[in-house]
Design an enzyme around this catalytic site. Structure first.
Site, short mmCIF file in Angstrom:
data_model
loop_
_atom_site.label_atom_id
_atom_site.label_comp_id
_atom_site.label_asym_id
_atom_site.label_seq_id
_atom_site.Cartn_x
_atom_site.Cartn_y
_atom_site.Cartn_z
N LYS A 1 3.00 11.33 7.06
CA LYS A 1 2.18 11.11 8.24
C LYS A 1 2.73 11.82 9.48
O LYS A 1 2.49 13.00 9.67
CB LYS A 1 1.99 9.61 8.48
CG LYS A 1 1.19 8.94 7.35
CD LYS A 1 0.76 7.56 7.72
CE LYS A 1 0.07 6.84 6.56
NZ LYS A 1 -1.19 7.46 6.13
N PHE B 1 0.87 -1.18 0.00
CA PHE B 1 0.00 0.00 0.00
C PHE B 1 0.90 1.23 0.00
O PHE B 1 1.59 1.51 0.98
CB PHE B 1 -0.93 0.06 1.21
CG PHE B 1 -1.85 1.26 1.15
CD1 PHE B 1 -3.02 1.20 0.40
CD2 PHE B 1 -1.52 2.45 1.77
CE1 PHE B 1 -3.85 2.31 0.30
CE2 PHE B 1 -2.34 3.56 1.68
CZ PHE B 1 -3.51 3.50 0.94
N ASP C 1 9.65 2.94 1.76
CA ASP C 1 8.45 3.70 2.10
C ASP C 1 8.26 3.60 3.61
O ASP C 1 7.66 2.65 4.12
CB ASP C 1 7.24 3.14 1.35
CG ASP C 1 5.97 3.91 1.65
OD1 ASP C 1 5.93 4.66 2.65
OD2 ASP C 1 4.98 3.74 0.91
#
Length: 401
Positions: A255, A141, A226
């Protein structure tokens, strides 16, 4: 209708149904706790998918934001501003890298990484124009843009959004042999999550990340990590890659970099990689804006103390010990994760992940389901041990039926 019901009905009537939230309407939040419009308090055990690593309403972050709000919030990159150089310098130092390319969201960081790897491949490695390939892992994802969903294996993310962007090879996560076989002279990068979050907090086999590092270095391929969800303290270290002593060629951050206050993301790498850009080839109106830089600089300062990484490591050990005790009793089939991050596979006979999440919500604990009967637990790193234990007790009660 109650205040909650009215708010949900209005949202359903006037917003696209791209999410299926739990039926709670949050009004205020502090630390690891959120309060809804009815005045009910809930323990947040999701932390905005790690965007809220430092908790809701963190005083240091809010103070940094307020101070910057009074000065200047946006200049665009058409002009310099006085927070930008320090942000890039400090973030590069935190990552042990040389250069930073700031963006806003995690998906933008991934898109930027793909563009960067391709340009590096053409300009530096000498791959023929239009032939660059990026290897990714199944069940990944990395976001929801058109290019990113082109290399997703999740039917919900892909269906009805084609045609898809070419240039990606998908291999099983954790399989170094498959990755080696997929590599060609036109491979420019391997893009992976050090821990796959959306897939259920999947931790790769021991030695996998080190193997990826060795393979990419041997084949002159960029290793792109990531760390948008796994990085910045979540796993008990600043970066999840550190658990195997690995430094990739490129970190993707987001984030928690914005502290849950503003969206901030970044691609961080060497001058040899990010130096391929020339003015006008890539950009973002809000990327690296003064407000984002001010908040992110405070995040970098907080991580510099090591306090939050230590809390995640210590409380994470406790979390996994307690969750491990649930395995084998029939209710929990498996627990995975690292630090204050866990994926818990519930026996499907007890309910779907959504149903378990709803039962926990009734007991004032908020988590999020993922595939099938798996729930994810990722509280803010500032959570107290007593609160964490209370949340775990609610989970035990739900599992007891």
């Amino acid at each position: 209708m109650s205040t909650t019901e009215n708010a949900i009905a209005s949202a359903e009537a006037h917003s696209a149904h791209n999410y299926h939230p739990l039926p709670v309407v949050v009004a205020t939040a502090d630390g690891a706790w959120m309060t809804d419009v009815e005045g009910r308090r809930y323990l947040d055990m999701l932390a905005g998918y790690s965007a809220l690593n430092f908790g809701h309403g963190n005083r240091r972050l809010l103070d940094a934001a307020r101070a910057q709000l009074e000065r200047v919030t946006l200049t665009s990159r058409a002009f310099h501003h006085d927070r930008f150089a320090e942000f890039c310098t400090r973030l590069a130092e935190l990552c042990g890298m040389e250069m930073v390319l700031p963006m806003n969201t995690g998906a933008e960081a991934v898109e930027t990484a793909v563009k960067t790897a391709r340009k590096w491949g053409y300009r530096v490695k000498g791959v023929p124009d239009g032939m660059a390939k990026v290897i990714v892992a199944a069940d990944n994802f990395h976001g929801r843009t058109t290019t990113v969903i082109s290399f997703s294996t999740d039917p919900e993310a892909r269906a009805d959004f084609g045609p898809y962007t070419p240039g990606f090879e998908i291999v099983p996560y954790g399989d170094l042999t498959a990755m080696r076989e997929a590599m060609t002279e036109n491979t420019v990068a391997v893009l992976i999550e050090p821990i796959q979050g959306e897939a259920g907090v999947l931790v790769p086999p021991p030695g996998y990340l080190a193997g990826v590092r060795e393979l990419t270095r041997e084949r002159n391929v960029l290793f792109v990590a990531d760390e948008i969800q796994s990085g910045l303290g979540r796993t008990g270290k600043t970066f999840a890659c550190e658990h195997e002593g690995v430094v990739p060629d490129m970190y993707l951050l987001g984030k928690a970099l914005g502290g849950g206050v503003v969206p901030v993301s970044a691609v961080v790498s060497s001058a040899a990689v990010l130096g391929v850009y020339r003015p006008g080839e890539h950009g973002s109106t809000f990327g690296g804006n003064p407000l984002a830089c001010a908040v992110a600089l405070e995040v970098i300062d907080m991580l510099g103390t090591g306090e939050y990484q230590q809390r995640a490591a210590e409380l994470g050990d406790h979390l996994h010990r307690e969750l491990g005790l649930l395995v084998g009793g029939g209710a929990v089939r498996a627990v995975r994760g690292r630090g204050l991050w866990a994926g818990v596979d519930i026996d499907p006979e007890l309910g779907t992940g959504r149903e378990i999440s709803e039962r926990l919500m009734e007991r004032r604990v908020l988590v999020k389901d993922t595939h099938g009967s798996t729930i994810r637990i990722a509280p803010p790193l500032v959570i107290g041990k007593e609160d964490l234990d209370w949340g775990l007790e609610q989970l035990r009660e739900v599992l007891r039926g």
